[in-house]
Design an enzyme around this catalytic site. Structure first.
Site, mmCIF file in Angstrom:
data_model
loop_
_atom_site.group_PDB
_atom_site.id
_atom_site.type_symbol
_atom_site.label_atom_id
_atom_site.label_comp_id
_atom_site.label_asym_id
_atom_site.label_seq_id
_atom_site.Cartn_x
_atom_site.Cartn_y
_atom_site.Cartn_z
ATOM 1 N N TYR A 38 22.927 -2.370 -0.466
ATOM 2 C CA TYR A 38 23.068 -1.765 0.843
ATOM 3 C C TYR A 38 24.343 -2.227 1.542
ATOM 4 C CZ TYR A 38 18.997 0.995 0.462
ATOM 5 O OH TYR A 38 18.125 1.958 0.054
ATOM 6 N N LYS B 215 -1.789 -4.574 15.985
ATOM 7 C CA LYS B 215 -2.321 -3.342 15.373
ATOM 8 C C LYS B 215 -3.264 -2.638 16.370
ATOM 9 C CE LYS B 215 -1.816 -1.921 11.731
ATOM 10 N NZ LYS B 215 -0.771 -1.030 11.116
ATOM 11 N N ARG C 63 -14.593 -11.317 3.370
ATOM 12 C CA ARG C 63 -13.747 -10.136 3.494
ATOM 13 C C ARG C 63 -14.395 -9.024 2.659
ATOM 14 N NH1 ARG C 63 -12.339 -12.841 6.961
ATOM 15 N NH2 ARG C 63 -10.263 -13.524 7.631
ATOM 16 N N TYR D 290 -1.330 -10.598 14.804
ATOM 17 C CA TYR D 290 -1.277 -9.409 13.949
ATOM 18 C C TYR D 290 -2.297 -8.366 14.396
ATOM 19 C CZ TYR D 290 -2.516 -6.376 10.036
ATOM 20 O OH TYR D 290 -2.833 -5.283 9.276
ATOM 21 N N ILE E 169 0.845 -1.208 0.000
ATOM 22 C CA ILE E 169 0.000 0.000 0.000
ATOM 23 C C ILE E 169 0.876 1.252 0.000
ATOM 24 C CG2 ILE E 169 -1.896 1.233 1.130
ATOM 25 C CD1 ILE E 169 -2.629 -1.438 2.502
ATOM 26 N N THR F 293 -6.213 -1.251 10.530
ATOM 27 C CA THR F 293 -6.965 -2.309 9.865
ATOM 28 C C THR F 293 -8.314 -2.565 10.540
ATOM 29 O OG1 THR F 293 -6.919 -4.698 9.455
ATOM 30 C CG2 THR F 293 -5.643 -3.935 11.316
ATOM 31 N N ASP F 294 -9.237 -3.123 9.756
ATOM 32 C CA ASP F 294 -10.543 -3.512 10.329
ATOM 33 C C ASP F 294 -10.420 -4.741 11.232
ATOM 34 O OD1 ASP F 294 -10.095 -5.464 8.384
ATOM 35 O OD2 ASP F 294 -12.007 -5.161 7.339
ATOM 36 N N GLU F 295 -9.263 -5.442 11.162
ATOM 37 C CA GLU F 295 -9.131 -6.690 11.931
ATOM 38 C C GLU F 295 -9.125 -6.444 13.437
ATOM 39 O OE1 GLU F 295 -6.466 -9.666 10.598
ATOM 40 O OE2 GLU F 295 -6.848 -9.254 8.493
ATOM 41 N N ASP G 102 14.813 1.648 10.283
ATOM 42 C CA ASP G 102 13.831 0.930 11.095
ATOM 43 C C ASP G 102 13.059 1.942 11.947
ATOM 44 O OD1 ASP G 102 12.582 -0.710 12.993
ATOM 45 O OD2 ASP G 102 14.248 -2.133 13.007
HETATM 46 P P1 NAD Z 1 3.394 -4.702 3.480
HETATM 47 O O1 NAD Z 1 3.758 -5.857 4.349
HETATM 48 O O2 NAD Z 1 3.219 -4.920 2.025
HETATM 49 O O3 NAD Z 1 4.462 -3.526 3.662
HETATM 50 C C1 NAD Z 1 4.987 -3.161 4.907
HETATM 51 C C2 NAD Z 1 6.209 -2.279 4.667
HETATM 52 O O4 NAD Z 1 6.711 -1.871 5.950
HETATM 53 C C3 NAD Z 1 7.362 -2.997 3.956
HETATM 54 O O5 NAD Z 1 7.891 -2.175 2.944
HETATM 55 C C4 NAD Z 1 8.381 -3.243 5.056
HETATM 56 O O6 NAD Z 1 9.714 -3.282 4.586
HETATM 57 C C5 NAD Z 1 8.126 -2.054 5.958
HETATM 58 N N1 NAD Z 1 8.544 -2.310 7.354
HETATM 59 C C6 NAD Z 1 8.268 -3.399 8.113
HETATM 60 N N2 NAD Z 1 8.834 -3.275 9.325
HETATM 61 C C7 NAD Z 1 9.455 -2.072 9.349
HETATM 62 C C8 NAD Z 1 10.196 -1.356 10.326
HETATM 63 N N3 NAD Z 1 10.427 -1.879 11.543
HETATM 64 N N4 NAD Z 1 10.682 -0.134 10.008
HETATM 65 C C9 NAD Z 1 10.469 0.402 8.778
HETATM 66 N N5 NAD Z 1 9.793 -0.233 7.813
HETATM 67 C C10 NAD Z 1 9.281 -1.457 8.087
HETATM 68 O O7 NAD Z 1 2.080 -4.105 4.138
HETATM 69 P P2 NAD Z 1 0.800 -3.436 3.439
HETATM 70 O O8 NAD Z 1 -0.157 -4.507 3.073
HETATM 71 O O9 NAD Z 1 1.253 -2.466 2.434
HETATM 72 O O10 NAD Z 1 0.181 -2.660 4.700
HETATM 73 C C11 NAD Z 1 0.610 -1.352 5.034
HETATM 74 C C12 NAD Z 1 -0.142 -0.888 6.275
HETATM 75 O O11 NAD Z 1 -1.541 -0.904 6.021
HETATM 76 C C13 NAD Z 1 0.075 -1.782 7.498
HETATM 77 O O12 NAD Z 1 0.158 -0.950 8.625
HETATM 78 C C14 NAD Z 1 -1.183 -2.646 7.559
HETATM 79 O O13 NAD Z 1 -1.463 -3.034 8.877
HETATM 80 C C15 NAD Z 1 -2.206 -1.681 7.008
HETATM 81 N N6 NAD Z 1 -3.373 -2.295 6.329
HETATM 82 C C16 NAD Z 1 -3.167 -3.223 5.334
HETATM 83 C C17 NAD Z 1 -4.281 -3.730 4.663
HETATM 84 C C18 NAD Z 1 -4.117 -4.729 3.542
HETATM 85 O O14 NAD Z 1 -5.123 -5.260 3.071
HETATM 86 N N7 NAD Z 1 -2.920 -5.008 3.050
HETATM 87 C C19 NAD Z 1 -5.576 -3.339 5.039
HETATM 88 C C20 NAD Z 1 -5.715 -2.405 6.078
HETATM 89 C C21 NAD Z 1 -4.616 -1.881 6.713
HETATM 90 O O1 DAU Z 2 -8.723 -6.838 6.713
HETATM 91 C C1 DAU Z 2 -7.542 -6.127 6.503
HETATM 92 C C2 DAU Z 2 -6.370 -7.084 6.524
HETATM 93 O O2 DAU Z 2 -6.425 -7.807 5.289
HETATM 94 C C3 DAU Z 2 -5.018 -6.381 6.662
HETATM 95 O O3 DAU Z 2 -4.978 -5.743 7.896
HETATM 96 C C4 DAU Z 2 -3.877 -7.396 6.544
HETATM 97 O O4 DAU Z 2 -2.628 -6.726 6.594
HETATM 98 C C5 DAU Z 2 -4.011 -8.101 5.208
HETATM 99 O O5 DAU Z 2 -3.012 -9.088 5.085
HETATM 100 C C6 DAU Z 2 -5.398 -8.747 5.090
HETATM 101 O O6 DAU Z 2 -5.533 -9.839 6.049
HETATM 102 P P1 DAU Z 2 -6.237 -11.219 5.645
HETATM 103 O O7 DAU Z 2 -5.792 -12.261 6.578
HETATM 104 O O8 DAU Z 2 -7.705 -11.031 5.476
HETATM 105 O O9 DAU Z 2 -5.585 -11.416 4.159
HETATM 106 P P2 DAU Z 2 -5.068 -12.704 3.395
HETATM 107 O O10 DAU Z 2 -4.872 -12.289 1.983
HETATM 108 O O11 DAU Z 2 -3.954 -13.377 4.103
HETATM 109 O O12 DAU Z 2 -6.339 -13.673 3.442
HETATM 110 C C7 DAU Z 2 -7.595 -13.288 2.904
HETATM 111 C C8 DAU Z 2 -8.564 -14.415 3.192
HETATM 112 O O13 DAU Z 2 -8.204 -15.544 2.387
HETATM 113 C C9 DAU Z 2 -8.543 -14.903 4.620
HETATM 114 O O14 DAU Z 2 -9.858 -15.287 5.004
HETATM 115 C C10 DAU Z 2 -7.650 -16.149 4.580
HETATM 116 C C11 DAU Z 2 -7.919 -16.692 3.202
HETATM 117 N N1 DAU Z 2 -6.786 -17.394 2.540
HETATM 118 C C12 DAU Z 2 -5.571 -16.768 2.504
HETATM 119 C C13 DAU Z 2 -4.496 -17.354 1.887
HETATM 120 C C14 DAU Z 2 -3.141 -16.679 1.869
HETATM 121 C C15 DAU Z 2 -6.984 -18.627 1.928
HETATM 122 O O15 DAU Z 2 -8.112 -19.187 1.958
HETATM 123 N N2 DAU Z 2 -5.920 -19.207 1.303
HETATM 124 C C16 DAU Z 2 -4.675 -18.644 1.279
HETATM 125 O O16 DAU Z 2 -3.723 -19.254 0.716
#
Ligand code: NAD
Ligand code: DAU
Length: 359
Positions: A349, A162, A222, A158, A11, A132-134, A57
């Site tokens: 790096y 959060k 979801r 996780y 993101i 996150t909504d989680e 970091d």
């Molecule tokens: P991601 O795992 O793709 O990216 C996380 C980034 O943070 C990476 O670039 C990583 O290198 C960096 N990072 C990790 N630890 C660090 C540290 N100690 N110092 C500096 N950088 C660090 O995650 P994402 O899916 O892009 O999510 C970004 C944010 O949005 C998170 O806070 C997550 O909780 C939140 N979020 C994600 C989703 C989703 O669906 N992916 C939904 C809602 C909220």
């Molecule tokens: O709701 C927001 C969250 O969504 C974010 O805060 C998290 O960072 C992000 O990773 C995501 O969490 P989920 O656990 O919902 O995402 P994931 O893609 O891991 O899984 C989505 C759904 O699919 C979940 O119900 C688990 C299921 N799943 C996932 C994987 C990886 C499967 O059934 N098979 C799989 O192999």
């Protein structure tokens, strides 16, 4: 100037690119480059002087403080986190370190910096925490969607980490008057999504002829949001959100996992058909995730009512674009899967660190 943390992740990299497409205001991008941080996500900004990438970091408060003093950003947008629920089940320690202690360290550095500002710089400063909504736990089939006042009930390491970070951010507003904002968003999908998460994993496994793993019965729900819409919501909250407030962000797209996987298979059957049969034949039911939340759904009426934000994409439009992106960017997927993107970072790096030591 704004400071973004975690801007090399999924993101964060979409946010930084969109920001610099829409604004001239520079971005300092502080990222540790864990396995989830990938500099090739930012390749289009390589020659752009408005993007200042810093490997670091968020737990290193002294480093963050130096960056704040040097660049004097008017806002911090905090994405950096460990983000994958499955990894948090196997190794929760890193989640506590980055998501809880890291957010705490960042808040401390931001508080010291903000306290030293005066006048407009102080009044205008913002700390936007991306969450996150989680944190709200799980919903039954008939429950109304999560609102900003739904009690916290996190179920995975996780989401617990959060939730802890959200509480710290809230406390810094109430205790120190820090100008914070929090967004709690539903599941994102789109370009540069790491292929450990459901949607990119299914696309890459499908094309590789591998099983498409469905946890349990696949009827977990979801609420999917296109990543560009999440980024526009964050920009809007940063611009006009009320201090200390929480905004839920979602796409009104509740879907069972199995429906999502069927949709992906059907789009791939059209855009990249197999020699014979459908990708659906690769679907494989596997053991469920421990503590798996059954349903998430976001009530996004507050951000719409107060800030006029609405998602631009439907699931149908966003998911087709996403599949097309993965088909057009197979080299990116290959690099991530082979680990080559990490080798590049370590080589570059390591070389830079050796050069620094030699000076
Ligand atoms: P991601 O795992 O793709 O990216 C996380 C980034 O943070 C990476 O670039 C990583 O290198 C960096 N990072 C990790 N630890 C660090 C540290 N100690 N110092 C500096 N950088 C660090 O995650 P994402 O899916 O892009 O999510 C970004 C944010 O949005 C998170 O806070 C997550 O909780 C939140 N979020 C994600 C989703 C989703 O669906 N992916 C939904 C809602 C909220
Ligand atoms: O709701 C927001 C969250 O969504 C974010 O805060 C998290 O960072 C992000 O990773 C995501 O969490 P989920 O656990 O919902 O995402 P994931 O893609 O891991 O899984 C989505 C759904 O699919 C979940 O119900 C688990 C299921 N799943 C996932 C994987 C990886 C499967 O059934 N098979 C799989 O192999």
């Amino acid at each position: 100037m704004i400071l973004v943390t975690g801007g090399a992740g999924f993101i964060g990299s979409n946010f930084v690119r969109d920001w610099l497409t829409l604004n001239d205001e520079p971005v300092i991008n502080l990222d540790k480059l864990t396995y989830a941080g990938n500099l090739s996500n930012l390749a289009s900004l390589e020659q752009d002087p408005r993007h200042i990438f810093v490997r670091g970091d968020i737990c290193d408060t002294a480093h963050v403080s130096r960056l704040l003093a040097e660049h004097k950003p008017r806002a911090i947008v905090h994405f950096a986190a460990e983000s994958h629920v499955d990894r948090s089940i196997h190794s929760p320690g890193e989640f506590i370190s980055t998501n809880v202690n890291g957010t705490f360290g960042l808040l401390e550095a931001a508080r010291a910096y903000w306290s030293g500002l005066t006048g407009e710089a102080k009044d205008g400063f913002r700390f936007l925490h991306v969450s996150t909504d989680e944190v709200y736990g799980t919903l039954g089939p008939q429950d109304p969607p999560f609102t900003e006042t739904t009690p916290y009930a996190p179920n995975s390491p996780y989401s617990a980490s959060k939730a802890a970070s959200d509480h710290l951010v809230r406390a810094y507003f109430h205790t120190y008057g820090m100008p914070v904002l929090t967004t709690n968003c539903s599941n994102n999908y789109g370009s540069f999504h790491f292929p450990e998460k459901l949607i990119p994993l299914i696309i890459s496994n499908a094309r590789a002829g591998k099983p498409l793993p469905i946890y349990g019965d696949g009827m977990q729900v979801r609420d999917w949001l296109y990543v560009g819409d999440h980024c526009s919501a964050i920009r809007r909250v940063l611009e006009a959100g009320r201090l200390g407030e929480v905004y839920n962000v979602g796409g009104w797209n509740e879907l069972a996992n199995l429906e999502v996987v069927h949709t992906l298979c059907d789009i791939l059957d059209t855009l990249d058909p197999k020699a014979s049969g459908s990708y659906r034949e690769q679907i494989t039911y596997v053991q469920d995730r421990p503590g798996h939340d059954r349903r998430y759904a976001i009530d996004a009426r507050k951000i719409e009512r107060e800030l006029g934000w609405k998602p631009a994409e439907t699931f149908a439009t966003g998911i087709r674009k996403t599949v097309q992106w993965y088909l057009d960017n197979q080299a990116w997927v290959r690099d991530v899967q082979s680990g080559d993107y990490l080798k590049w970072v370590e080589q570059n790096y390591a070389a830079r660190d050796t050069a620094k030591e030699a000076i």
